[in-house]
Design a protein around this motif. Structure first.
Motif, PDB file in Angstrom:
ATOM      1  N   GLN A 116      39.668  43.173  35.104  1.00 12.03           N
ATOM      2  CA  GLN A 116      40.185  44.641  34.957  1.00 12.03           C
ATOM      3  C   GLN A 116      40.466  45.655  36.667  1.00 12.03           C
ATOM      4  OE1 GLN A 116      37.075  47.510  34.787  1.00 12.03           O
ATOM      5  NE2 GLN A 116      37.037  47.923  33.555  1.00 12.03           N
ATOM      6  N   GLY A 117      40.173  44.427  37.489  1.00 13.72           N
ATOM      7  CA  GLY A 117      40.817  44.246  38.707  1.00 13.72           C
ATOM      8  C   GLY A 117      39.323  44.265  39.483  1.00 13.72           C
ATOM      9  N   PHE A 118      38.338  44.642  39.268  1.00 15.09           N
ATOM     10  CA  PHE A 118      36.992  45.016  39.938  1.00 15.09           C
ATOM     11  C   PHE A 118      37.205  44.421  41.228  1.00 15.09           C
ATOM     12  CE2 PHE A 118      32.947  44.739  41.577  1.00 15.09           C
ATOM     13  CZ  PHE A 118      31.948  45.685  41.368  1.00 15.09           C
ATOM     14  N   PRO A 119      36.935  45.548  41.994  1.00 17.48           N
ATOM     15  CA  PRO A 119      36.522  47.250  41.962  1.00 17.48           C
ATOM     16  C   PRO A 119      37.939  47.752  42.360  1.00 17.48           C
ATOM     17  CG  PRO A 119      36.174  45.933  44.859  1.00 17.48           C
ATOM     18  CD  PRO A 119      36.888  45.048  43.539  1.00 17.48           C
ATOM     19  N   PRO A 121      40.806  48.828  40.165  1.00 18.13           N
ATOM     20  CA  PRO A 121      41.469  48.591  39.235  1.00 18.13           C
ATOM     21  C   PRO A 121      43.273  48.260  39.199  1.00 18.13           C
ATOM     22  CG  PRO A 121      39.789  49.773  38.372  1.00 18.13           C
ATOM     23  CD  PRO A 121      39.752  49.851  39.746  1.00 18.13           C
ATOM     24  N   GLU A 122      43.249  49.771  39.969  1.00 16.53           N
ATOM     25  CA  GLU A 122      44.643  49.987  40.667  1.00 16.53           C
ATOM     26  C   GLU A 122      45.739  48.684  41.649  1.00 16.53           C
ATOM     27  OE1 GLU A 122      42.046  51.727  43.646  1.00 16.53           O
ATOM     28  OE2 GLU A 122      41.775  51.530  42.146  1.00 16.53           O
ATOM     29  N   PHE A 123      44.495  48.407  41.713  1.00 15.12           N
ATOM     30  CA  PHE A 123      45.263  46.243  41.931  1.00 15.12           C
ATOM     31  C   PHE A 123      45.009  45.296  41.982  1.00 15.12           C
ATOM     32  CE2 PHE A 123      44.754  49.272  45.641  1.00 15.12           C
ATOM     33  CZ  PHE A 123      46.083  49.531  46.203  1.00 15.12           C
ATOM     34  N   SER A 124      44.998  45.414  40.448  1.00 14.03           N
ATOM     35  CA  SER A 124      44.518  44.744  39.288  1.00 14.03           C
ATOM     36  C   SER A 124      45.843  43.549  39.072  1.00 14.03           C
ATOM     37  CB  SER A 124      43.450  44.700  37.902  1.00 14.03           C
ATOM     38  OG  SER A 124      45.325  45.530  37.345  1.00 14.03           O
ATOM     39  N   PHE A 125      45.550  42.523  38.379  1.00 11.34           N
ATOM     40  CA  PHE A 125      46.634  41.330  38.364  1.00 11.34           C
ATOM     41  C   PHE A 125      47.696  41.549  37.340  1.00 11.34           C
ATOM     42  CE2 PHE A 125      44.638  39.906  34.356  1.00 11.34           C
ATOM     43  CZ  PHE A 125      45.854  39.444  33.583  1.00 11.34           C
ATOM     44  N   SER A 126      47.773  43.131  36.334  1.00  4.92           N
ATOM     45  CA  SER A 126      48.315  43.378  35.372  1.00  4.92           C
ATOM     46  C   SER A 126      48.951  44.247  36.102  1.00  4.92           C
ATOM     47  CB  SER A 126      47.294  43.559  34.360  1.00  4.92           C
ATOM     48  OG  SER A 126      46.790  45.168  34.658  1.00  4.92           O
ATOM     49  N   ARG A 127      48.336  44.679  37.358  1.00  7.19           N
ATOM     50  CA  ARG A 127      49.534  46.266  38.140  1.00  7.19           C
ATOM     51  C   ARG A 127      50.099  44.859  39.101  1.00  7.19           C
ATOM     52  NH1 ARG A 127      51.316  50.399  38.558  1.00  7.19           N
ATOM     53  NH2 ARG A 127      49.998  51.548  40.049  1.00  7.19           N
ATOM     54  N   TYR A 128      49.807  43.458  39.486  1.00 10.91           N
ATOM     55  CA  TYR A 128      50.787  42.640  40.302  1.00 10.91           C
ATOM     56  C   TYR A 128      52.265  42.628  39.349  1.00 10.91           C
ATOM     57  CZ  TYR A 128      48.448  42.906  44.861  1.00 10.91           C
ATOM     58  OH  TYR A 128      47.790  43.457  45.551  1.00 10.91           O
ATOM     59  N   LEU A 129      51.333  42.587  37.617  1.00 13.10           N
ATOM     60  CA  LEU A 129      52.536  41.450  36.704  1.00 13.10           C
ATOM     61  C   LEU A 129      52.898  42.505  36.824  1.00 13.10           C
ATOM     62  CD1 LEU A 129      53.309  39.280  35.499  1.00 13.10           C
ATOM     63  CD2 LEU A 129      51.343  39.994  33.486  1.00 13.10           C
ATOM     64  N   ASN A 319      39.755  39.039  45.213  1.00 14.63           N
ATOM     65  CA  ASN A 319      40.831  39.933  45.879  1.00 14.63           C
ATOM     66  C   ASN A 319      42.232  40.272  45.572  1.00 14.63           C
ATOM     67  OD1 ASN A 319      41.416  37.746  47.039  1.00 14.63           O
ATOM     68  ND2 ASN A 319      40.485  37.369  48.817  1.00 14.63           N
ATOM     69  N   TYR A 320      42.505  41.063  46.333  1.00 15.23           N
ATOM     70  CA  TYR A 320      44.075  40.931  46.135  1.00 15.23           C
ATOM     71  C   TYR A 320      45.319  40.181  46.248  1.00 15.23           C
ATOM     72  CZ  TYR A 320      41.492  45.175  48.374  1.00 15.23           C
ATOM     73  OH  TYR A 320      41.063  46.340  48.395  1.00 15.23           O
ATOM     74  N   ARG A 321      44.832  39.294  47.222  1.00 15.89           N
ATOM     75  CA  ARG A 321      45.920  37.589  47.323  1.00 15.89           C
ATOM     76  C   ARG A 321      45.836  37.397  45.994  1.00 15.89           C
ATOM     77  NH1 ARG A 321      50.124  36.072  50.530  1.00 15.89           N
ATOM     78  NH2 ARG A 321      50.512  34.098  48.963  1.00 15.89           N
ATOM     79  N   GLY A 322      44.259  37.081  45.277  1.00 15.45           N
ATOM     80  CA  GLY A 322      44.118  35.845  44.580  1.00 15.45           C
ATOM     81  C   GLY A 322      44.460  36.813  42.734  1.00 15.45           C
ATOM     82  N   ASN A 323      44.528  38.951  43.093  1.00 10.88           N
ATOM     83  CA  ASN A 323      45.118  38.845  41.779  1.00 10.88           C
ATOM     84  C   ASN A 323      46.923  39.591  41.443  1.00 10.88           C
ATOM     85  OD1 ASN A 323      42.866  40.322  40.142  1.00 10.88           O
ATOM     86  ND2 ASN A 323      42.461  41.641  42.214  1.00 10.88           N
ATOM     87  N   TYR A 324      47.555  38.177  43.207  1.00  9.25           N
ATOM     88  CA  TYR A 324      48.141  38.546  43.424  1.00  9.25           C
ATOM     89  C   TYR A 324      49.077  36.838  42.589  1.00  9.25           C
ATOM     90  CZ  TYR A 324      52.784  37.037  45.294  1.00  9.25           C
ATOM     91  OH  TYR A 324      54.227  36.820  45.626  1.00  9.25           O
TER      92      TYR A 324
END
Length: 380
Positions: A116-119, A121-129, A319-324
């Motif tokens: 989901q991208g906690f905390p 969600p607007e920068f979750s991995f799905s958003r990066y994808l 984190n942001y980098r991890g989701n990326y």
């Protein structure tokens, strides 16, 4: 008079107007009547009650998706099947057309809070994808639905994935494993009671979709005060630690494997769960693509094989980098599966971390806000 009565009794069997003697019921008929009395009649009564409640509009819709006009939306009451109502988690908003527009490539992501991208969600991995795909293939409309929920495990995500099939997705991305022990029905759960029987779990989940069960739950819950308390995140699980040799873990691993085959403080996926994911992906042939995040993160870690704060906010949430980097791994798998008419539009090159952040409009206040929310959690 006594003699006459006795004589009459002796000749009674010769009287053509007398009733024939009753025959005892056969054993088969006795069991049939018992079955009707114990099973059939109660089922008919329950069925009648269920039909009456539905006609009267009682209860809430239990599915993950609800249809509103020409659109499907996520159902905020879906979690009531798995959590006490007062602390039930809700899915992120989804608003997708019932009929997928021509030329649209639709992706659905299922999983728990890490997906989901906690905390944030607007920068979750799905958003990066989504940012990567739109950057590389600007002539194609990509829709990425984040069908995830906090504390969700495979018991929750199996019905979610089935519901999301109505969205006609081109791709289903599953990022799971962290909550198999602590999520609903797991041995370390604080929600729906743990159970070693997958059949009992699936039956219980189905029963909770009925209006009759909702009526019973509302009545009992109101009388007993059920549902009191508040959501306290990971703090809620401190009294339900699960050691590596816990006898309940083998059943949990088995349930997770079966859930994967149907697709589709131990907060993170351990080696057994990750091995299960790899085994199922390998056994599924070309139907399933594996983006091995554990392997990718291990290669990127500052300490070889042991990723830390460079990729994670805590021990489980990227984190942001991890989701990326997670999106990067999935992107590489997705590109190879895109239809030729879409693949021919781009080079397949992965946009940079900075470029994706620009597309997602990430700002420094966003980072500070998310760090502050995490600080509040870790100080409890």
């Amino acid at each position: 008079m006594f003699q006459r009565a006795q004589t009459h009794g002796k000749n009674d069997h010769n009287d053509p107007t007398s009733a024939p003697p009753e025959r005892p019921l056969s054993r088969k008929k006795i069991w049939l009547f018992r079955f009707i009395a114990i099973v059939v009649i109660p089922l008919l009564l329950l069925g009648g009650l269920e039909l009456t409640l539905r006609i009267a509009g009682y209860g809430h819709r239990p599915g993950f998706l609800v249809k509103e006009g020409e659109f499907y939306q996520s159902n905020p009451t879906f979690g009531w099947r798995f959590f006490p109502r007062r602390i039930s988690r809700t899915p992120l908003p989804i608003h997708l057309s019932v009929d997928k527009p021509e030329g649209t490539y639709r992706i659905v992501v299922v999983g728990g809070s890490a997906a989901q991208g906690f905390p944030a969600p607007e920068f979750s991995f799905s958003r990066y994808l989504e940012a990567m795909l739109r950057e590389q293939y600007p002539d194609t409309r990509f829709e990425v639905a984040n069908a995830t929920m906090t504390a969700a495990n495979s018991h929750m995500m199996v019905p979610v994935a089935r519901d999301c099939a109505t969205l006609d997705p081109d791709l289903l991305v599953v990022y799971m494993g962290n909550n198999e022990v602590v999520g609903p029905y797991g041995p370390g759960t604080v929600f729906a009671g743990a159970s070693p029987s997958l059949w009992a779990i699936r039956t219980g989940i189905w029963i909770k979709t009925t209006r009759t069960r909702q009526l019973l739950g509302n009545t009992v819950g109101s009388a007993s005060g059920e549902g009191s308390g508040e959501w306290r995140g990971m703090e809620m699980f401190l009294e339900n630690l699960v050691p590596a040799d816990d006898a309940r873990l083998p059943a949990t691993y088995s349930h997770f494997r079966k859930a994967r085959e149907l697709d589709a403080l131990r907060f993170r996926a351990d080696a057994t769960i990750n091995a299960t994911i790899r085994d199922v992906a390998a056994a599924s042939g070309t139907e399933v693509m594996l983006a091995d995040a554990e392997k990718s993160f291990g290669l990127l870690a500052e300490v070889a094989g042991s990723p830390g704060e460079e990729l994670f906010f805590d021990h489980v949430h990227p984190n942001y980098r991890g989701n990326y980097e997670m999106a990067r791994s999935v992107f590489q798998a997705v590109v190879g599966e895109l239809p030729a008419e879409i693949a021919g539009q781009g080079t397949g090159e992965i946009p940079s971390f900075e470029r994706c952040n620009d597309r997602l409009a990430m700002t420094q206040p966003d980072r500070l806000r998310h760090i502050a929310s995490l600080w509040g959690l870790t100080q409890r």
